[in-house]
Scaffold this active site. Structure first.
Site, PDB file in Angstrom:
ATOM      1  N   ARG A 247       0.874  -1.163   0.000  1.00 46.12           N
ATOM      2  CA  ARG A 247       0.000   0.000   0.000  1.00 46.12           C
ATOM      3  C   ARG A 247       0.913   1.215   0.000  1.00 46.12           C
ATOM      4  O   ARG A 247       1.923   1.251   0.712  1.00 46.12           O
ATOM      5  CB  ARG A 247      -0.875  -0.028   1.261  1.00 46.12           C
ATOM      6  CG  ARG A 247      -1.971   0.987   1.256  1.00 46.12           C
ATOM      7  CD  ARG A 247      -3.118   0.590   0.357  1.00 46.12           C
ATOM      8  NE  ARG A 247      -4.168   1.605   0.394  1.00 46.12           N
ATOM      9  CZ  ARG A 247      -4.888   1.951  -0.652  1.00 46.12           C
ATOM     10  NH1 ARG A 247      -4.692   1.387  -1.825  1.00 46.12           N
ATOM     11  NH2 ARG A 247      -5.823   2.866  -0.543  1.00 46.12           N
ATOM     12  N   ASP A 354       7.335  -2.238  13.146  1.00 42.72           N
ATOM     13  CA  ASP A 354       7.600  -0.916  13.699  1.00 42.72           C
ATOM     14  C   ASP A 354       9.111  -0.775  13.877  1.00 42.72           C
ATOM     15  O   ASP A 354       9.860  -1.756  13.762  1.00 42.72           O
ATOM     16  CB  ASP A 354       6.876  -0.761  15.044  1.00 42.72           C
ATOM     17  CG  ASP A 354       5.419  -0.366  14.858  1.00 42.72           C
ATOM     18  OD1 ASP A 354       5.117   0.303  13.857  1.00 42.72           O
ATOM     19  OD2 ASP A 354       4.589  -0.727  15.706  1.00 42.72           O
TER      20      ASP A 354
HETATM   21  P1  FAD Z   1      13.122   1.557   4.948  1.00 45.50           P
HETATM   22  O1  FAD Z   1      13.079   2.722   5.839  1.00 45.50           O
HETATM   23  O2  FAD Z   1      12.078   1.432   3.889  1.00 45.50           O
HETATM   24  O3  FAD Z   1      14.569   1.524   4.290  1.00 45.50           O
HETATM   25  C1  FAD Z   1      14.868   0.762   3.143  1.00 45.50           C
HETATM   26  C2  FAD Z   1      15.831   1.579   2.300  1.00 45.50           C
HETATM   27  O4  FAD Z   1      16.296   0.768   1.223  1.00 45.50           O
HETATM   28  C3  FAD Z   1      15.187   2.817   1.680  1.00 45.50           C
HETATM   29  O5  FAD Z   1      15.914   3.968   2.017  1.00 45.50           O
HETATM   30  C4  FAD Z   1      15.236   2.522   0.185  1.00 45.50           C
HETATM   31  O6  FAD Z   1      15.459   3.693  -0.604  1.00 45.50           O
HETATM   32  C5  FAD Z   1      16.406   1.572   0.075  1.00 45.50           C
HETATM   33  N1  FAD Z   1      16.361   0.693  -1.101  1.00 45.50           N
HETATM   34  C6  FAD Z   1      15.345  -0.100  -1.478  1.00 45.50           C
HETATM   35  N2  FAD Z   1      15.658  -0.756  -2.609  1.00 45.50           N
HETATM   36  C7  FAD Z   1      16.902  -0.340  -2.956  1.00 45.50           C
HETATM   37  C8  FAD Z   1      17.771  -0.654  -4.044  1.00 45.50           C
HETATM   38  N3  FAD Z   1      17.410  -1.500  -5.018  1.00 45.50           N
HETATM   39  N4  FAD Z   1      18.986  -0.039  -4.099  1.00 45.50           N
HETATM   40  C9  FAD Z   1      19.353   0.855  -3.132  1.00 45.50           C
HETATM   41  N5  FAD Z   1      18.566   1.177  -2.090  1.00 45.50           N
HETATM   42  C10 FAD Z   1      17.362   0.576  -2.003  1.00 45.50           C
HETATM   43  N6  FAD Z   1       7.242   2.666  13.183  1.00 45.50           N
HETATM   44  C11 FAD Z   1       7.201   2.978  14.509  1.00 45.50           C
HETATM   45  O7  FAD Z   1       7.883   2.333  15.308  1.00 45.50           O
HETATM   46  N7  FAD Z   1       6.444   4.028  14.974  1.00 45.50           N
HETATM   47  C12 FAD Z   1       5.689   4.786  14.137  1.00 45.50           C
HETATM   48  O8  FAD Z   1       5.006   5.721  14.599  1.00 45.50           O
HETATM   49  C13 FAD Z   1       5.697   4.472  12.736  1.00 45.50           C
HETATM   50  N8  FAD Z   1       4.956   5.198  11.875  1.00 45.50           N
HETATM   51  C14 FAD Z   1       4.999   4.891  10.547  1.00 45.50           C
HETATM   52  C15 FAD Z   1       4.224   5.664   9.674  1.00 45.50           C
HETATM   53  C16 FAD Z   1       4.254   5.404   8.321  1.00 45.50           C
HETATM   54  C17 FAD Z   1       3.423   6.256   7.388  1.00 45.50           C
HETATM   55  C18 FAD Z   1       5.046   4.327   7.817  1.00 45.50           C
HETATM   56  C19 FAD Z   1       5.071   4.014   6.344  1.00 45.50           C
HETATM   57  C20 FAD Z   1       5.805   3.543   8.677  1.00 45.50           C
HETATM   58  C21 FAD Z   1       5.795   3.813  10.051  1.00 45.50           C
HETATM   59  N9  FAD Z   1       6.567   3.081  10.947  1.00 45.50           N
HETATM   60  C22 FAD Z   1       6.520   3.387  12.293  1.00 45.50           C
HETATM   61  C23 FAD Z   1       7.432   1.964  10.491  1.00 45.50           C
HETATM   62  C24 FAD Z   1       8.871   2.407  10.185  1.00 45.50           C
HETATM   63  O9  FAD Z   1       8.856   3.374   9.166  1.00 45.50           O
HETATM   64  C25 FAD Z   1       9.679   1.182   9.745  1.00 45.50           C
HETATM   65  O10 FAD Z   1       9.659   0.187  10.744  1.00 45.50           O
HETATM   66  C26 FAD Z   1      11.141   1.458   9.407  1.00 45.50           C
HETATM   67  O11 FAD Z   1      11.351   2.685   8.784  1.00 45.50           O
HETATM   68  C27 FAD Z   1      11.644   0.354   8.501  1.00 45.50           C
HETATM   69  O12 FAD Z   1      13.024   0.492   8.271  1.00 45.50           O
HETATM   70  P2  FAD Z   1      13.714  -0.352   7.107  1.00 45.50           P
HETATM   71  O13 FAD Z   1      15.163  -0.038   7.165  1.00 45.50           O
HETATM   72  O14 FAD Z   1      13.272  -1.758   7.196  1.00 45.50           O
HETATM   73  O15 FAD Z   1      13.040   0.189   5.753  1.00 45.50           O
END
Ligand code: FAD
Ligand code: UDP
Length: 371
Positions: A247, A354
């Protein structure tokens, strides 16, 4: 040759990179975005830390995770207490005695329970099979219809009867007058924003931004002994079993020349007809209106619009229903055979994580791979 190539400078990738660097490993972090921090990126505008990808509140019951993040920032005492607006009515969230009092005029917990029980009985739900039934069995029909049905329908683009129950189970239901959105022991916002945390984690580590792994897959696959991949797992495998569903969201941010726009950080609009789900007023995350001597006559607000996801859009939420989880299992089985690639984070593990879950998972992986 690097020991680790970390794809994605979000929270998962950055925690792992920090741990690997600390263990003396040679690490390269790449991200296709022009900024670090993934979805927790915050940007300072007019002295206000703006949560560019939606409201982020750190909360956890895990002391190890809480202590871990304290190394990188001081956290304030922010407690999330969103307001829900339905037409011209205003309610407290999560569902608690304040909500029940406003909805039905009830005053005691027993009166509230009796109201809910009567509505659950009337709906004849024994074992909830979907989000609609789960919600009604938690809070009754009135609250479902005013505060859940419309919000959830627009958030996920599907009626509640077609959505899994776990989504609504995230929210507490409380028979006390307590508007704290979370039950967790620890909660707060890093003073100065989240980006500073990630910058600290990545200090001394080589980071290349605007760099998409998939555009130079062969080259990047050969420069490190191991790859930690935090992008979409289905995209990594060229969607060979089909596309997982996500989504997406669209954020509309504006700066206003007013001191205080809505009096709260998060206001949800639960009517289906209002196209956005919530308005965030960022300064309230860091108590921007508390000190009368420090009036900032500007504020930044963001409207959050749910959006359908198609290839190329930001995949903000994995759709963890049965169909998609089964498809993910196929990708997971494929990834388990990889010797040099490990998947992590919200997109790599296809889980509605989260931040505290992400830190926990990244630390577990660090322990496994780094000892
Ligand atoms: P991401 O932050 O998505 O990082 C992945 C990274 O990989 C990105 O920067 C992307 O650009 C990069 N990437 C992807 N594919 C490639 C590629 N092929 N080459 C190079 N780079 C690439 N959590 C909470 O605990 N509290 C909250 O209040 C909360 N609110 C939220 C509100 C919203 C609207 C959303 C969407 C999420 C929320 N979350 C919250 C969850 C939180 O955002 C996530 O748990 C966390 O950011 C995930 O981190 P990540 O590193 O797994 O992913
Ligand atoms: N929800 C709702 N009404 C609200 C707030 C939340 O129906 O006013 C439902 C909605 O289905 C949402 C789920 O509860 O997806 C979880 O809410 P949460 O605030 O955890 O969502 P997130 O911050 O992950 O978008």
């Amino acid at each position: 040759m690097y020991d680790f190539l970390v794809v994605g400078a979000g929270l998962f990738g950055s925690v792992f990179a920090y741990e690997a660097n600390k263990a003396g490993k040679k690490v390269l972090v790449i991200d296709k975005r022009s900024t670090v921090a993934g979805n927790i990126y915050t940007e300072n505008i007019e002295n206000i830390n703006v949560h560019k990808y939606g409201a982020h509140i750190f909360h956890t019951n895990n002391k190890k995770v809480w202590d871990y993040v304290q190394q990188f920032a001081e956290f304030n005492r922010y407690t999330n207490s969103p307001i829900a607006v339905y037409k011209d009515e205003l309610y407290n969230l999560p569902f608690n005695m304040n909500t029940f009092n406003k909805m039905w005029g009830v005053v005691t917990p027993q009166q509230a329970k009796d109201r809910i029980d009567a509505q659950v009985k009337e709906a004849r739900i024994t074992t909830p099979k979907n989000l609609e039934e789960q919600a009604i069995s938690m809070v009754g029909k009135d609250i479902y219809e005013k505060l859940i049905e419309g919000y959830t329908g627009k958030q996920w683009g599907k009626p509640c009867s077609e959505l899994p129950s776990f989504i609504i189970k995230r929210l507490p239901v409380r028979f006390t007058y307590d508007n704290n959105y979370f039950n967790d022991k620890y909660q707060g916002i890093p003073i100065g924003g989240y980006t500073g945390i990630i910058e600290k984690m990545l200090e001394g580590i080589e980071v290349r931004l605007n760099t998409d792994f998939l555009e130079n897959r062969d080259e990047y696959s050969s420069i490190a002994k191991k790859i930690i991949y935090t992008g979409m797992i289905d995209e990594y495998y060229d969607y060979c079993y089909g596309e997982l569903e996500y989504r997406s969201l669209r954020f509309e941010t504006e700066m206003l020349n007013v001191e205080n726009y809505q009096g709260n950080a998060v206001v949800n609009y639960t009517e289906y007809e209002v196209p956005y789900t919530r308005i965030i007023e960022h300064k309230h995350f860091e108590f921007g209106c508390q000190n009368a001597n420090e009036v900032n006559n500007k504020t930044v607000i963001t409207r959050e619009y749910p959006a359908e996801w198609t290839k190329g859009d930001e995949p903000y939420y994995p759709m963890n229903d049965e169909k998609n989880n089964q498809l993910y299992t196929k990708y997971k089985t494929l990834s388990d055979k990889e010797e040099n690639v490990v998947f992590g984070g919200r997109l790599g593990m296809y889980r509605y994580f989260d931040m505290h879950n992400v830190v926990d998972e990244a630390l577990k992986l660090s322990e496994k791979l780094l000892g």
